[in-house]
Design an enzyme around this catalytic site. Structure first.
Site: not given
Length: 287
Positions: A57, A59
């Site tokens: 991922d 953020d």
């Protein structure tokens, strides 16, 4: 006399045979040692090779961008457009329960009421424009170096590259922003090793599994040989729905979330390989 000579020859032959037999035994044993040693090395190599790809991922995983990047960027975009609203850390933590910036604004204002400066007939257009402006502000912040990588990210990325493990970022954030973050914080050479799947490339965002399924299909990966690195319950849900093992590295906003179903939960990947998450750690999750 003849008998003495014959006995001497027989004894010499037997001695030579014994020496050859002993030498042969040594040679066989020595060869067997190398075969076993090489077999062990091959097994180790095969074990390490089982990990095919790491799907990060963005953020909260690569950098703690939500609290210190996206949130203030949203607030600056609101101010620039005459929207009298500011998302503090506590509120933004709750808003993160909705994946995607445009979706986050829409869900929030549907609940609390829309700003007066946004006419009802142009809400979708304005949300899209605000998100684009927020993204530009966020990218400027990345370029300024105000948002560092989280501990251990660069070390794990370099270990993966060195061992031929493939890399991807799968995010609900804008593709341009994700690519810029990887390039700016990791450099051009590392960026070239990443596949980016982000933003509106899929219709359904996390916790739907679509972005991870897209990455696996596009890269031709075997899900059973991949590991996802996430930081939120929403991201974990997407990984599990895709049928991929997931390690959670908790971020500032997600520390208290429920990570049931994760293969492992850590505070960070860690800069020290002796105590941090390594390829061997991730490979062990596949067993």
């Amino acid at each position: 006399m003849m008998m003495l000579i014959i006995n001497f020859l027989l004894l010499s032959t037997a001695s030579a045979f014994t020496h050859v037999k002993q030498s042969s035994t040594f040679l066989i044993s020595n060869t067997k040692f190398h075969q076993l040693h090489n077999s062990h090395k091959s097994a180790t190599t095969l074990h390490a090779a089982r990990l095919e790809a790491i799907l990060f991922d963005c953020d909260g995983v690569l950098a703690d961008t939500e609290r210190d990047g996206h949130r203030p960027a949203f607030n600056r975009a609101f101010k620039n457009n005459g929207i009298d609203e500011e998302w503090d850390v506590e509120l933004y933590g709750k808003l993160l329960e909705v994946g995607g910036g445009k979706e986050r604004m829409t869900a929030h204002w549907n609940e609390v009421g829309w700003p007066n400066v946004i006419p009802e007939e142009s809400r979708a257009e304005k949300v899209k424009a605000l998100h684009l402006e927020k993204t530009d502000i966020f990218m400027d912040m990345i370029g300024e170096g105000s948002i560092p990588l989280r501990p251990g990210v660069l070390r794990l990325v370099d270990e993966a590259i060195e061992n031929g493990v493939r890399l991807a970022v799968c995010s609900t954030s804008n593709e341009k922003a994700v690519s810029n973050l990887v390039k700016t914080l990791m450099g051009d050479e590392r960026r070239a090793k990443f596949e980016i799947f982000a933003g509106d490339m899929v219709k359904k965002k996390k916790p739907a599994p679509d972005v991870y399924n897209m990455a696996v299909d596009a890269m031709g990966l075997d899900k059973s040989r991949c590991v996802v690195v996430e930081d939120t319950n929403i991201g974990l849900g997407a990984a599990l729905a895709a049928g991929i093992k997931c390690i959670v590295t908790k971020s500032s906003h997600s520390a208290k979330e429920d990570f049931t179903g994760a293969s492992m939960v850590v505070d960070e990947l860690g800069d020290d390989p002796d105590n941090g998450v390594t390829l061997q750690t991730l490979t062990s999750l596949l067993d």
